[in-house]
Design a protein around this motif. Structure first.
Motif, short mmCIF file in Angstrom:
data_model
loop_
_atom_site.label_atom_id
_atom_site.label_comp_id
_atom_site.label_asym_id
_atom_site.label_seq_id
_atom_site.Cartn_x
_atom_site.Cartn_y
_atom_site.Cartn_z
N THR A 1 10.92 84.83 -12.15
CA THR A 1 11.89 85.61 -12.87
C THR A 1 12.84 85.97 -11.78
N SER A 2 14.06 86.78 -12.24
CA SER A 2 14.92 87.43 -11.44
C SER A 2 14.32 88.78 -10.72
N SER A 3 13.34 89.13 -11.61
CA SER A 3 12.58 90.32 -11.06
C SER A 3 11.26 90.05 -10.30
N GLY A 4 11.07 88.87 -10.16
CA GLY A 4 10.00 88.27 -9.11
C GLY A 4 8.96 87.29 -10.04
N ALA A 5 7.96 87.23 -9.49
CA ALA A 5 6.90 86.19 -10.07
C ALA A 5 6.19 87.09 -10.87
N ARG A 6 5.56 86.30 -12.00
CA ARG A 6 4.55 87.15 -12.98
C ARG A 6 3.84 86.01 -13.48
N TRP A 7 2.58 86.71 -13.85
CA TRP A 7 1.73 85.57 -14.73
C TRP A 7 2.01 85.61 -15.96
N VAL A 8 2.12 84.75 -16.75
CA VAL A 8 2.44 84.63 -18.32
C VAL A 8 1.48 85.08 -18.96
N ASP A 9 1.75 86.13 -19.97
CA ASP A 9 0.48 86.53 -20.71
C ASP A 9 0.16 85.58 -21.71
N ALA A 10 -1.00 85.40 -22.17
CA ALA A 10 -1.33 84.72 -23.37
C ALA A 10 -0.69 85.35 -24.77
N ARG A 11 -0.37 84.44 -25.67
CA ARG A 11 0.34 84.92 -26.78
C ARG A 11 -0.72 85.12 -28.03
N GLU A 12 -0.67 85.89 -28.67
CA GLU A 12 -1.57 86.12 -30.05
C GLU A 12 -0.86 84.87 -30.90
N SER A 13 0.16 84.65 -31.04
CA SER A 13 0.76 83.56 -31.93
C SER A 13 -0.16 82.17 -31.71
N ASP A 14 -0.35 82.01 -30.32
CA ASP A 14 -0.95 80.84 -30.03
C ASP A 14 -2.64 80.96 -30.56
N ALA B 1 -7.88 75.25 -22.95
CA ALA B 1 -7.92 74.64 -21.64
C ALA B 1 -7.53 75.43 -20.58
N PRO B 2 -8.12 75.62 -19.38
CA PRO B 2 -7.97 76.49 -18.41
C PRO B 2 -6.70 76.23 -17.35
N PHE B 3 -5.55 76.41 -17.94
CA PHE B 3 -4.40 76.40 -17.28
C PHE B 3 -3.67 77.80 -17.25
N TRP B 4 -2.84 78.02 -16.27
CA TRP B 4 -2.23 79.50 -16.11
C TRP B 4 -0.80 79.04 -15.37
N LYS B 5 -0.01 79.67 -16.32
CA LYS B 5 1.36 79.75 -15.79
C LYS B 5 1.67 80.99 -15.07
N ARG B 6 2.57 80.82 -13.79
CA ARG B 6 3.22 81.87 -13.01
C ARG B 6 4.74 81.44 -13.00
N GLU B 7 5.59 82.59 -13.65
CA GLU B 7 6.88 82.34 -13.50
C GLU B 7 7.50 82.94 -12.64
N GLY C 1 11.63 78.96 -12.45
CA GLY C 1 10.76 77.93 -12.02
C GLY C 1 9.41 78.53 -12.58
N MET C 2 8.42 77.71 -12.43
CA MET C 2 6.80 78.20 -12.59
C MET C 2 5.99 77.26 -11.82
N SER C 3 4.71 77.72 -11.54
CA SER C 3 3.81 77.28 -11.09
C SER C 3 2.55 77.31 -12.06
N LEU C 4 1.93 75.99 -12.01
CA LEU C 4 0.89 76.01 -13.07
C LEU C 4 -0.43 75.81 -12.20
N GLU C 5 -1.35 76.73 -12.51
CA GLU C 5 -2.82 76.67 -11.94
C GLU C 5 -3.59 76.04 -12.87
#
Lengths: 84, 150, 150, 84
Positions: free
Chosen positions: C128-141, C120-126, C47-51
């Protein structure tokens, strides 16, 4: 025998939607077939003249003058498509 | 892949839901909906009739979708195209593509539309105030399809 | 232009119907739907949480849509972005654009998505099985957004 | 007084989501402000170090080191965005 299908504006201009004709032995490709049809004169000569924009499909695949044809083929002649 | 050529209208939301089937691998759905406009080439359009070449139409659309699948990493694609009599604001065509990421979904969706416009045997006949007329193919559509040859 | 940032889910079909409002000038609607995937960077995502940054988010999205309107001949655009807790297969974002012709609708829709991803100032926190983590911005974006600067 | 907002990973790393501080008269731009915050040491020095990827908005518009700031501004510091 080959089956000829005509669609849209060409169907109206030629006044026929489908016909079956015997394929003369000397007609082996689309260029030969369109020459045969043009020889009917009138709208046929006019609509299928060199430089007019029409498309031909042989057995439902797009074809060109060099495409070989044989007895039993389904050949469709139609204007450039305008769907979507 | 689902290809449908039909007279009946379709429910856009339901079609897109069915396409994704709650598949959790899908991150992106790009879709295009084409609608009948009330004007074309500067003339008011009261309605149109769409003719097609049964059999070849489906075959041409399948080939276009296969090309898109070979070219981009997409999961699935849906193409619905209506035929018969249509009025302004009616839905004509829906193309939708699912993939993991948006770039592939957008590209494949636009590719399918561009090739549908130039390769799929449909023909529009419009009713205008000066009578009915067959719509002419547009050079801009040829150019749109040619972009993808690069 | 409609910009909405909300926790609630949305009805894609109803939103697209409302956007076109039976306007007979519209010939094309391009849309993009973003969904939560169950995998990211190779890890299972539960799951994820969007701030987000209330106020700036809407302002940034409005500016992006204004840029799209200045650049392409489009009628309208809709952006809905969800925040809060989301599960795999949940809808995250919808971008839809109406225009007379498909080229403008596709381009503007993809442009809005690409800039939304980087501006746009949104941030995803996922989770995962190894705990929660903030998603890193991707260079491809970043690269996707830079394409439009040409 | 200026209002400082922190979001996402930076909010967690710095342990604060919002604060109000008096703007020292010698701090006139974002570069001056980040230097002031880095001088707090610890996570501040680390997270806001040169070369770290963070973004700053002044009154909800994206800003850079040269962007001027003044009393009353709302200044947000956050990681690169990851929505969509």
């Amino acid at each position: 025998m080959i089956t000829l299908l005509y669609f849209a504006r060409l169907r109206e201009a030629l006044g026929v939607s489908t016909e079956q004709i015997d394929l003369p032995p000397e007609v082996r490709d689309i260029a030969g077939l369109t020459a045969l049809l043009r020889a009917r004169g009138g709208a046929w000569e006019n609509e299928l003249a060199e430089g007019r924009a029409y498309r031909i499909a042989v057995n439902q695949d797009m074809a060109d003058g060099a495409t070989a044809i044989k007895t039993g083929d389904e050949i469709a002649i139609f204007p450039p498509v305008t769907g979507g | 892949m689902a290809i449908r050529v039909q007279q009946e209208d379709f429910d856009l939301g339901a079609e897109l839901l069915a396409l994704r089937q709650d598949n959790p691998k899908i991150g992106a759905i790009a879709s295009f909906l084409g609608l009948v406009r009330d004007i074309n080439e500067g003339d008011a359009v009261a309605g149109m009739s769409l003719e097609h070449y049964p059999g070849m139409t489906e075959k041409a659309l399948e080939r276009i979708v296969e090309q898109a699948k070979a070219r981009w990493d997409i999961f699935d694609a849906l193409v619905i195209h209506r035929v018969g009599d249509l009025q302004p604001t009616d839905q004509i065509v829906l193309v939708a593509v699912t993939s993991a990421h948006r770039g592939e979904a957008f590209a494949a969706c636009e590719f399918i539309m561009d090739y549908l416009k130039t390769e799929a045997p449909f023909w529009k006949r419009e009713q205008t105030s000066s009578g009915a007329r067959w719509v002419d193919a547009r050079e801009s559509d040829e150019n749109a399809a040619k972009r993808w040859e690069k």
